[in-house]
Design a protein around this motif. Structure first.
Motif: not given
Length: 300
Positions: A185-186, A233, A295-296
């Protein structure tokens, strides 16, 4: 030669608000089994595996040129980048996880657990603390098609973590049949892992030190089989699932599907803004611009 194919998103939930190009761009075709895409910002290129042909391929974003990145490639499957931008690869044929250094040399990161060779590392992700997580099903030793047929030295197909400081390899999940794609997850507090044989995705809580707890089923699939997964994101889960790409809400319901003309194996967000979804689908690699971003990784 690149061409375009008309496609559409099938909206299955009113919450699905992702839009994108009306056509997907086919970047390249003619492969036996395209897998493991990774976007490399420093090179402005996409690298992926053509497993049965024992090679890694490269598409140059600036020129559109497609060529061989590495051959032989140890029947490589999944790839990712570490926080330093180095390429990490799961080599099914060599039954190991490696890192390609900036000078092109290759460092072996893991090839055994408790003295036993891995089955055939399949997919890999990295947390912002530098820890490396990978799945180890048996596809590369089941036959000679994706590796080298051999007997397993393990008691099953498991999930492992490489410690970023000591390099120690720990088994972190041992109750899968065929663990495959995985993604954080992010906020990196949750790890999603697909089990292709059981055709579901599970979600684990990530504790300090790398232990996994939980493991409840996040979603199951009735169309195709789960393979690679990525998050955007907004916390949505994008999964390669047979005839297309499935998008799931953070709480599990299927929001929509992107239909493609070939069975889909894996996917990754990339491009300068992170809003291009690159898709490996059997004999071809596709790309589509979306109104969402991958997602970063949080800063360490």
């Amino acid at each position: 030669m690149m061409d375009t194919i008309e496609t559409k998103f099938e909206k299955l939930d009113d919450r699905f608000d992702v839009r994108g190009d009306r056509r997907v761009l086919r970047l390249a075709t003619g492969f036996r089994w395209a897998e493991g895409p990774v976007y490399v910002p420093a090179w402005r290129c996409l690298v992926w595996s053509d497993i049965p042909n024992d090679r890694m391929m490269r598409w140059d974003e600036a020129t559109g040129h497609v060529g061989v990145f590495r051959q032989p490639a140890g029947y490589a499957n999944g790839h990712t980048l570490d926080p330093q931008g180095r390429l990490l690869s799961c080599e099914q044929g060599n039954r190991r996880v490696t890192r390609t250094e900036h000078d092109g040399s290759i460092t072996v990161l893991a090839e055994r657990w408790e003295g036993k060779r891995f089955n055939s590392p399949n997919d890999v992700v990295v947390r912002s603390d530098g820890s490396i997580w990978f799945t180890d099903p048996s596809y590369g030793i089941d036959t000679n098609y994706e590796g080298h047929q051999a007997a397993s030295e393990m008691d099953g197909c498991h999930v492992y973590r490489i410690d970023p400081v000591s390099g120690r390899v720990d088994q972190v999940a041992g109750d899968f049949e065929r663990p495959n794609g995985l993604a954080f997850s992010r906020d990196e507090q949750t790890l999603y892992i697909a089990d292709t044989r059981r055709n579901h995705i599970r979600r684990f809580d990530v504790a300090e030190g790398g232990a996994l707890t939980g493991g409840q089923v996040f979603t199951t699939n009735t169309v195709g089989v789960f393979d690679g997964i990525r998050l955007d994101d907004q916390g949505r889960v994008w999964a390669a699932a047979g005839p297309g790409v499935h998008c799931y809400a953070p709480d599990g319901p299927l929001l929509g599907r992107l239909h493609l003309p070939e069975p889909v194996a894996n996917l990754v967000f990339g491009g300068p803004k992170g809003n291009v979804l690159f898709i490996c689908a059997t004999s071809s690699v596709y790309a589509i611009h979306l109104t969402t971003n991958g997602a970063r990784r949080p800063k360490a």
